[in-house]
Write a protein that holds these residues in place. Structure first.
Motif, PDB file in Angstrom:
ATOM      1  N   THR A   1       0.824  -1.219   0.000  1.00  0.00           N
ATOM      2  CA  THR A   1       0.000   0.000   0.000  1.00  0.00           C
ATOM      3  C   THR A   1       0.856   1.267   0.000  1.00  0.00           C
ATOM      4  O   THR A   1       0.346   2.352  -0.289  1.00  0.00           O
ATOM      5  CB  THR A   1      -0.929   0.007   1.226  1.00  0.00           C
ATOM      6  N   GLY A   2       2.132   1.143   0.303  1.00  0.00           N
ATOM      7  CA  GLY A   2       3.009   2.307   0.249  1.00  0.00           C
ATOM      8  C   GLY A   2       3.347   2.761  -1.157  1.00  0.00           C
ATOM      9  O   GLY A   2       3.922   3.836  -1.349  1.00  0.00           O
ATOM     10  N   PHE A   3       2.984   1.973  -2.189  1.00  0.00           N
ATOM     11  CA  PHE A   3       3.290   2.329  -3.580  1.00  0.00           C
ATOM     12  C   PHE A   3       2.196   3.188  -4.230  1.00  0.00           C
ATOM     13  O   PHE A   3       2.347   3.604  -5.381  1.00  0.00           O
ATOM     14  CB  PHE A   3       3.486   1.060  -4.404  1.00  0.00           C
ATOM     15  N   GLY A   4       1.074   3.409  -3.546  1.00  0.00           N
ATOM     16  CA  GLY A   4       0.048   4.305  -4.070  1.00  0.00           C
ATOM     17  C   GLY A   4      -0.694   3.739  -5.266  1.00  0.00           C
ATOM     18  O   GLY A   4      -1.021   2.551  -5.333  1.00  0.00           O
ATOM     19  N   GLU A   5      -0.974   4.597  -6.255  1.00  0.00           N
ATOM     20  CA  GLU A   5      -1.811   4.217  -7.389  1.00  0.00           C
ATOM     21  C   GLU A   5      -1.193   3.106  -8.229  1.00  0.00           C
ATOM     22  O   GLU A   5      -1.905   2.364  -8.916  1.00  0.00           O
ATOM     23  CB  GLU A   5      -2.103   5.444  -8.263  1.00  0.00           C
ATOM     24  N   GLY A   6       0.132   2.983  -8.216  1.00  0.00           N
ATOM     25  CA  GLY A   6       0.762   1.878  -8.937  1.00  0.00           C
ATOM     26  C   GLY A   6       0.320   0.536  -8.390  1.00  0.00           C
ATOM     27  O   GLY A   6       0.068  -0.419  -9.136  1.00  0.00           O
ATOM     28  N   ALA A   7       0.196   0.455  -7.056  1.00  0.00           N
ATOM     29  CA  ALA A   7      -0.291  -0.778  -6.438  1.00  0.00           C
ATOM     30  C   ALA A   7      -1.754  -1.013  -6.779  1.00  0.00           C
ATOM     31  O   ALA A   7      -2.190  -2.153  -6.990  1.00  0.00           O
ATOM     32  CB  ALA A   7      -0.096  -0.714  -4.926  1.00  0.00           C
ATOM     33  N   ALA A   8      -2.546   0.066  -6.839  1.00  0.00           N
ATOM     34  CA  ALA A   8      -3.966  -0.071  -7.181  1.00  0.00           C
ATOM     35  C   ALA A   8      -4.139  -0.607  -8.599  1.00  0.00           C
ATOM     36  O   ALA A   8      -5.017  -1.441  -8.868  1.00  0.00           O
ATOM     37  CB  ALA A   8      -4.667   1.275  -7.029  1.00  0.00           C
ATOM     38  N   HIS A   9      -3.296  -0.129  -9.515  1.00  0.00           N
ATOM     39  CA  HIS A   9      -3.379  -0.607 -10.901  1.00  0.00           C
ATOM     40  C   HIS A   9      -3.094  -2.107 -10.980  1.00  0.00           C
ATOM     41  O   HIS A   9      -3.798  -2.857 -11.665  1.00  0.00           O
ATOM     42  CB  HIS A   9      -2.387   0.175 -11.766  1.00  0.00           C
ATOM     43  N   GLU A  10      -2.056  -2.570 -10.252  1.00  0.00           N
ATOM     44  CA  GLU A  10      -1.731  -3.992 -10.252  1.00  0.00           C
ATOM     45  C   GLU A  10      -2.823  -4.797  -9.546  1.00  0.00           C
ATOM     46  O   GLU A  10      -3.127  -5.929  -9.944  1.00  0.00           O
ATOM     47  CB  GLU A  10      -0.389  -4.211  -9.548  1.00  0.00           C
ATOM     48  N   ALA A  11      -3.445  -4.198  -8.519  1.00  0.00           N
ATOM     49  CA  ALA A  11      -4.523  -4.887  -7.804  1.00  0.00           C
ATOM     50  C   ALA A  11      -5.725  -5.120  -8.709  1.00  0.00           C
ATOM     51  O   ALA A  11      -6.384  -6.162  -8.632  1.00  0.00           O
ATOM     52  CB  ALA A  11      -4.927  -4.081  -6.577  1.00  0.00           C
TER      53      ALA A  11
END
Length: 704
Positions: free
Chosen positions: A515-525
């Motif tokens: 969750t510390g990666f922000g929107e990049g993590a959301a895109h991969e999620a």
């Protein structure tokens, strides 16, 4: 003391470090010549850790099953690439287990690695054993798989995927389907090492108590015409020595009981074995604390009866000969008590007494502790790494030859793997920093780019993330900085590890990193939320809730109707955070669910997000007549939700609860009233007073 050490369990972290350093030194043996500094340092590092293990155990046995390492019946981390690499290397040599004994030297470790590097080819286990024995490694022993002892019929050849023929015979003996007469000819062909490897692979419950004796009698099957021999005794001893610890005692006890009735035959067998082998047998009996029957005790006692009076030293000239060593007259005179003071003066003895009487507790040992820290292997490794980093950062880097630069960068790569394996993330950050700030000289830049490829390779990232699982929680800030340095390159590997992680504590830690990666993590999620496994969907929706923007959050709508309520509630949370009206509709559906757990979670979410649209639904729940104590207590979450929402329209309904009475469920109703008083005091008292609706209810219902 030896028995106490054999019972101690090995430190998992220390054992992991030993295998990692052992594997690193194995690779270095294949790359560097014998006297190279890197190789010497690598061997010394592995040797030092093994010395710590030998403080816990007299021997360390690593068993191998394909690409997995087994220690004391427990499997080490199957996903650790270092463990798999080392296990595969042993497996290619048909090594089923390797045992390191106390007293092992760095030279023996070096020759062991040389043996692993030899290209022996496709030969039998006996040939491999001969090659290993030629290394003369006194403190390292291997157990090999010898496939040549197995024979197959034509019918068996058609089914090569099944278990071997010898395994079928032994299984038949253990299960009682075959008698000793049926199996003796086949079982006796198996070498002691191979039979031990077979039993080491069985679970304890697969071996019944009576099977230990049947295996011993079958393995050295005797006939009335043939007496028990020393060769058979040696065969049994070799078999028992290769067993894992918990099996040694069982088989040794059965052997002792079986052979104790042999009488003269047993005495002759012990005579054939020789004194050293009999001493080894006695040592094994003492270590395993096996009770010796009286008949065998009488036989063994005869071997300890020595005629000391017949001993006399052999003279030669003015000296004597003891154990083939000639002692000169000067030495015998030195050992004579009458000449003791000639060599040790009274003043020297007084000095020794003063040293013995010195109270070391009063001494200042701080300087000694400082020296110990500076000479510790960890300090030396960090100092070496810092020195290499300083050279690469200095202005003289441009004048260094390309070959020397390659050597320094290779050293940093090896150090990084070592630091990852021991959780020294501060050193890894230094190495990553120097890679980014190294001189832009063209000669060096090509080498730096090659090193960067290694640090961003799946191999190193897997080593790093595997290390996070063990040591990351104790160094959260340094781990966060490493993740920040790698950026989005770290997201997918972390999510892959998250999918297979079984520990809830480690899952939470990995989620905090992602969750510390922000929107990049959301895109991969959003990509991985398509996975059919419900727990993967739940974790991905949680990441989406923490990191996603409004458009990304709205894409969770399709999961609101998922069959698993944990997934559905996470999807609703995403919609509510995005202020999507569809989230309110889905929330109401869950609040009306017949599943109590789903309903309670939905009410909690309504209060957390202060959803005013569901206030009528919550008031309806409070008005519903309670028929049991549980139904009274089920209203408490609704009261809390109304307090968090803070809608004044709920005041009258909350006040009516304070006036309710019940005869049977008074304790449950009192809990509900207590919650109402707390909510009225914290959320509604000031608001009701401002609106002129207080009507003395605070004093009436004892709300202060």
């Amino acid at each position: 003391m030896a028995e106490e050490k054999s019972c101690l369990s090995l430190d998992t972290k220390l054992l992991s470090e030993a295998i990692i350093e052992l594997n690193i030194s194995r690779h270095n043996v294949s790359v560097y010549p014998e006297n190279h500094p890197i190789l010497k340092r690598s061997l010394n590092q592995a040797f030092s850790i093994f010395q710590k293990l030998f403080e816990l155990r007299d021997e360390v046995m690593l068993a191998v099953a394909k690409d997995v390492i087994v220690v004391d019946g427990s499997t080490l981390d199957k996903k650790n690439p270092v463990f798999r690499d080392f296990a595969s290397c042993l497996g290619k040599k048909n090594i089923a287990a390797v045992t390191f004994y106390r007293g092992m030297t760095e030279v023996e470790m070096f020759y062991f690695h040389q043996f692993l590097q030899k290209d022996i080819g496709n030969v039998s286990s006996e040939c491999i054993q001969e090659v290993f024995d030629s290394q003369k490694l006194k403190h390292i022993k291997v157990s090999l798989i010898d496939y040549s002892v197995f024979t197959l019929s034509e019918k068996d050849t058609e089914a090569m995927e099944g278990p071997s023929l010898c395994e079928l015979y032994v299984h038949g003996l253990l299960e009682g389907r075959l008698s000793a007469e049926d199996t003796s000819s086949m079982v006796q062909k198996i070498s002691p090492r191979e039979l031990a490897v077979f039993f080491n692979g069985l679970a304890p419950e697969e071996i019944a108590e009576e099977n230990y004796t049947s295996v011993i009698t079958t393995y050295v099957r005797k006939t009335s015409e043939r007496r028990f021999s020393g060769a058979e005794m040696k065969k049994i001893m070799k078999f028992i020595n290769n067993l894992r610890p918990e099996l040694k005692q069982q088989f040794l006890s059965s052997t002792i009981n079986t052979l104790s009735g042999e009488g003269d035959s047993l005495r002759e067998a012990l005579c054939d074995m020789g004194a050293d082998e009999v001493v080894e047998l006695l040592k094994l009996i003492n270590e395993q604390m096996v009770k010796i029957p009286e008949a065998l005790k009488n036989v063994l006692q005869k071997f300890s009866q020595l005629n000391n009076s017949a001993y006399e030293a052999v003279s030669y000239g003015n000296g004597i000969i003891e154990d083939d060593i000639l002692f000169a007259p000067e030495i015998t005179g030195l050992l004579n008590n009458t000449d003791f003071k000639s060599f040790v003066s009274d003043s020297y003895q007084d000095e020794i007494q003063r040293l013995l009487q010195q109270d070391v507790k009063d001494s200042n040992t701080q300087w000694l502790r400082a020296i110990s820290l500076e000479t510790a292997p960890e300090f030396i490794e960090r100092a070496y790494s810092d020195t290499v980093i300083s050279i690469l950062r200095s202005e003289i880097t441009g004048s260094i030859e390309a070959e020397d630069t390659e050597f320094l960068l290779q050293a940093l790569k090896e150090q990084a793997a070592h630091f990852a394996g021991t959780g020294q993330y501060g050193q890894i950050l230094k190495i990553l920093d120097v890679m980014g700030s190294v001189s832009e000289d063209l000669k060096i830049q090509a080498s730096v780019e090659m090193s960067d490829e290694y640090f961003y390779s799946p191999e190193f990232l897997n080593i790093l993330i595997s290390s996070f699982r063990f040591f990351g929680r104790t160094s959260r800030e340094e781990v966060r900085l490493i993740c920040e340095r790698y950026g989005d390159n770290m997201i997918k590997p972390l999510m892959d590890v998250l999918a297979d992680e079984t520990s809830q504590t480690i899952r939470r830690f990995i989620l905090s990193l992602i969750t510390g990666f922000g929107e990049g993590a959301a895109h991969e999620a959003l990509e991985k939320v398509r996975d059919e496994r419900w727990f993967i969907k739940r974790n991905m929706l949680f990441i989406l809730f923490e990191c996603g923007n409004t458009d990304q959050l709205k894409k969770a709508f399709s999961h609101c109707s998922h069959e698993n309520p944990k997934v559905a509630i996470e999807a609703v949370r995403c919609l509510l955070k995005a202020k999507d009206q569809r989230g309110i509709s889905e929330l109401r559906k869950q609040m009306r669910s017949s599943d109590r757990e789903v309903c309670m979670k939905a009410i909690t979410v309504a209060g957390t997000f202060q959803v005013r649209e569901v206030v009528p639904d919550l008031i309806h729940m409070l008005r519903k007549k309670a028929l049991t104590g549980d139904e009274y207590e089920d209203k408490i979450p609704a009261v809390r939700a109304l307090g968090l929402i803070g809608d004044p329209g709920a005041i009258d309904e909350l006040m009516s609860i304070l006036g309710e009475k019940t005869f049977f469920y008074r304790a449950s109703l009192d809990k509900l009233k207590s919650e109402v008083r707390t909510i009225m005091k914290n959320h509604f008292q000031e608001r009701a007073t401002v609106q002129g609706k207080r009507r003395d209810w605070a004093s009436r219902w004892n709300i202060r």
